[in-house]
Design an enzyme around this catalytic site. Structure first.
Site, short mmCIF file in Angstrom:
data_model
loop_
_atom_site.label_atom_id
_atom_site.label_comp_id
_atom_site.label_asym_id
_atom_site.label_seq_id
_atom_site.Cartn_x
_atom_site.Cartn_y
_atom_site.Cartn_z
N VAL A 1 0.84 -1.20 0.00
CA VAL A 1 0.00 0.00 0.00
C VAL A 1 0.88 1.26 0.00
O VAL A 1 0.53 2.28 -0.58
CB VAL A 1 -1.02 -0.05 1.16
CG1 VAL A 1 -0.38 0.11 2.51
CG2 VAL A 1 -2.12 0.97 0.96
N ASP A 2 2.03 1.19 0.62
CA ASP A 2 2.98 2.31 0.67
C ASP A 2 3.39 2.70 -0.76
O ASP A 2 3.32 3.88 -1.15
CB ASP A 2 4.20 1.86 1.50
CG ASP A 2 5.13 3.00 1.90
OD1 ASP A 2 4.79 4.16 1.66
OD2 ASP A 2 6.20 2.70 2.46
N ILE B 1 3.24 -7.45 3.88
CA ILE B 1 4.68 -7.77 3.96
C ILE B 1 5.12 -8.04 5.41
O ILE B 1 6.02 -8.83 5.66
CB ILE B 1 5.48 -6.62 3.31
CG1 ILE B 1 5.16 -6.56 1.80
CG2 ILE B 1 6.99 -6.79 3.52
CD1 ILE B 1 5.53 -5.25 1.11
N1 AR6 Z 1 -5.20 -0.17 -0.99
C1 AR6 Z 1 -5.55 -0.72 0.18
N2 AR6 Z 1 -4.88 -1.74 0.73
C2 AR6 Z 1 -3.82 -2.23 0.05
C3 AR6 Z 1 -3.38 -1.70 -1.17
C4 AR6 Z 1 -4.13 -0.61 -1.71
N3 AR6 Z 1 -3.81 -0.03 -2.86
N4 AR6 Z 1 -2.30 -2.42 -1.58
C5 AR6 Z 1 -2.07 -3.36 -0.63
N5 AR6 Z 1 -2.98 -3.26 0.35
P1 AR6 Z 1 1.48 -3.98 3.12
P2 AR6 Z 1 2.57 -3.97 5.87
C6 AR6 Z 1 -3.15 -4.05 1.58
O1 AR6 Z 1 2.40 -5.06 2.71
O2 AR6 Z 1 2.25 -5.39 6.03
C7 AR6 Z 1 5.85 -1.71 2.52
O3 AR6 Z 1 6.93 -2.07 1.72
C8 AR6 Z 1 -2.62 -5.46 1.61
O4 AR6 Z 1 -3.56 -6.38 1.07
O5 AR6 Z 1 1.27 -2.86 2.20
O6 AR6 Z 1 2.21 -3.02 6.97
C9 AR6 Z 1 6.22 -0.66 3.54
O7 AR6 Z 1 7.16 0.26 3.02
C10 AR6 Z 1 -2.44 -5.70 3.11
O8 AR6 Z 1 -3.62 -6.24 3.67
O9 AR6 Z 1 1.96 -3.30 4.54
C11 AR6 Z 1 6.79 -1.46 4.66
O10 AR6 Z 1 8.14 -1.77 4.43
C12 AR6 Z 1 -2.25 -4.31 3.69
O11 AR6 Z 1 -2.46 -3.40 2.61
C13 AR6 Z 1 5.96 -2.72 4.65
O12 AR6 Z 1 5.48 -2.83 3.31
C14 AR6 Z 1 -0.89 -4.05 4.28
O13 AR6 Z 1 0.11 -4.67 3.48
C15 AR6 Z 1 4.77 -2.63 5.56
O14 AR6 Z 1 4.12 -3.88 5.60
#
Ligand code: AR6
Length: 172
Positions: A34-35, A125
């Protein structure tokens, strides 16, 4: 009274709330998930402010939150919070996830934000178990809303079906 908490399935970068929350990392320099999506959709203005914060205070610790412009997003602000990496559950992960939600809400209130959208912090992640994370997210936000009436609406935006199902079961 109608609940202030809503659930939607989709992409958080499309939300028209005052703020959206980013599941960032401590560097504040962007990443995947999402980041990555938020930085791509919102453009360079977000990264520029993240770099300024990083230069001022050295990034963002796990469980804390910072705020930037929303850049080209519909949302005026992005609140960047850092959730914990799941490491089996004995390293304070649950408390840290709770802090990530609570500190994001506090920062929203401080900035006059009335509507806010959260992704499912740490459940990608960072591998936090989705069922546990959903309980913490909803519990923390509900407790906060019970004691504060600045925020009018909180939207949980689930990107994957599995998370959506857990949220839906709890909110029903
Ligand atoms: N909109 C809403 N939710 C989303 C989207 C989107 N566009 N894309 C993914 N998700 P993650 P974390 C969901 O991995 O586990 C990054 O590299 C996804 O399905 O984004 O907190 C950062 O820089 C999941 O349920 O974040 C950090 O290094 C949720 O977002 C690390 O990842 C969170 O997944 C953070 O890991």
């Amino acid at each position: 009274m109608e609940s202030k908490i809503k659930l939607v399935k989709g992409d958080i970068t499309k939300m028209e709330t005052d703020a959206i929350v980013n599941a960032a990392n401590s560097s504040l320099l962007g990443g995947g998930g999402v980041d990555g999506a938020i930085h791509i959709a919102g453009g360079k203005a977000i990264l520029d402010e993240c770099i300024a914060i990083r230069n001022r205070q050295g990034g963002c610790r796990t469980g804390e939150a910072v705020i930037t412009t929303g850049g080209r997003l519909k949302a005026k602000y992005v609140i960047h919070t850092v959730g914990p990496v799941w490491n089996g559950g004995k390293s304070g992960e649950e408390e840290l996830l709770k802090s990530a939600y609570a500190n994001s809400m506090k920062l929203a209130v401080k900035n006059g934000i009335e509507t806010i959208a959260f992704p499912n912090i740490s459940t990608g992640i960072y591998h936090f178990p989705k069922d546990k994370a959903a309980k913490i997210a909803i519990g923390t936000v509900s407790d906060f809303l019970a004691e504060n009436d600045i925020i009018k609406e909180v939207i949980f935006v689930c990107f994957d079906e599995e998370n959506y199902k857990f949220y839906d079961d709890i909110l029903r």
